[in-house]
Scaffold this active site. Structure first.
Site, mmCIF file in Angstrom:
data_model
loop_
_atom_site.group_PDB
_atom_site.id
_atom_site.type_symbol
_atom_site.label_atom_id
_atom_site.label_comp_id
_atom_site.label_asym_id
_atom_site.label_seq_id
_atom_site.Cartn_x
_atom_site.Cartn_y
_atom_site.Cartn_z
ATOM 1 N N ASN A 1 73.757 9.393 -89.311
ATOM 2 C CA ASN A 1 74.549 10.526 -88.808
ATOM 3 C C ASN A 1 75.965 10.495 -89.366
ATOM 4 O O ASN A 1 76.564 9.436 -89.527
ATOM 5 C CB ASN A 1 74.518 10.613 -87.279
ATOM 6 C CG ASN A 1 74.907 9.331 -86.574
ATOM 7 O OD1 ASN A 1 74.711 8.248 -87.083
ATOM 8 N ND2 ASN A 1 75.466 9.468 -85.388
ATOM 9 N N GLU B 1 68.636 12.538 -89.240
ATOM 10 C CA GLU B 1 67.373 13.115 -89.734
ATOM 11 C C GLU B 1 67.627 14.214 -90.762
ATOM 12 O O GLU B 1 66.942 14.315 -91.775
ATOM 13 C CB GLU B 1 66.556 13.710 -88.578
ATOM 14 C CG GLU B 1 66.093 12.701 -87.537
ATOM 15 C CD GLU B 1 67.101 12.470 -86.409
ATOM 16 O OE1 GLU B 1 68.324 12.549 -86.653
ATOM 17 O OE2 GLU B 1 66.641 12.195 -85.291
ATOM 18 N N CYS C 1 66.769 15.301 -81.788
ATOM 19 C CA CYS C 1 67.325 16.437 -81.050
ATOM 20 C C CYS C 1 66.580 17.726 -81.437
ATOM 21 O O CYS C 1 65.818 17.756 -82.408
ATOM 22 C CB CYS C 1 68.818 16.577 -81.348
ATOM 23 S SG CYS C 1 69.184 17.374 -82.919
ATOM 24 N N CYS D 1 67.005 19.008 -85.053
ATOM 25 C CA CYS D 1 66.269 18.197 -86.036
ATOM 26 C C CYS D 1 64.765 18.446 -85.935
ATOM 27 O O CYS D 1 64.054 18.408 -86.937
ATOM 28 C CB CYS D 1 66.591 16.719 -85.860
ATOM 29 S SG CYS D 1 68.272 16.349 -86.407
#
Ligand code: THU
Length: 161
Positions: A61, A74, A111, A114
């Site tokens: 991230n 991701e 999430c 994603c």
């Protein structure tokens, strides 16, 4: 009429149940949590994908002072895969994380944004992406296709007339 939408996944107490190649992919995801740029959340996420060719790509991230500008591990990985290995579909994707300075035992589920991005990658390559989800230690969940994490997804059908 009531209908059901079943969801299946594997749950293992730790990574010893995984094949050698899956275990090493998860290990890579755990390692690249160190490459997160997460000074705002202190929540370090790492992802590693094995492509059909056998190549491995990673992502972590990358946050921003303007919070919504930050990107999850991701989606960093998907951009990396698309650019570095065009045409090479993702076979398996491992995701791990840890809050700064702490361990993690519970699998992290991607999430919503994603999940939508992973679904698009599956549709684009007409191939399921197998997910391996785990913290830095402990329980591991395996899911046969990212698409099962987003039932009744928006697929763009009807967008193109
Ligand atoms: N994050 C990911 O990288 N992947 C997920 O699936 C969930 C959240 C990141 C975004 C943000 O940098 C931090 O974790 C806290 O939300």
């Amino acid at each position: 009429m009531i209908k059901q939408h079943p969801f299946q996944y594997e749950e293992w107490p730790d990574d010893s149940a995984l094949s050698e190649s899956d275990r090493s992919l998860l290990q890579e995801a755990r390692q690249v949590t160190e490459l997160a740029y997460a000074p705002y959340s202190n929540f370090w996420v790492g992802a590693a994908a094995r492509l059909i060719s056998g190549a491995v790509v990673t992502g972590s991230n990358q946050e921003n002072a303007s919070y919504p500008v930050g990107t999850c591990a991701e989606r960093v990985l998907l951009g990396h895969a698309a650019l570095r290995y065009p045409g090479d579909a993702i076979e398996t994707l491992a995701i791990s994380y840890h809050p700064k300075g702490k361990s993690s035992h519970v699998p992290l589920y991607p999430c919503g944004m994603c999940r939508q991005a992973l679904l698009e990658y599956e549709l684009r390559f007409q191939r399921p992406i197998r997910l391996i989800l785990s913290g830095m230690e402990g329980a591991v969940h395996c899911i046969e296709s990212a698409n099962s994490l987003l039932p009744f997804a928006f697929t763009g059908q009807g967008l193109r007339s």
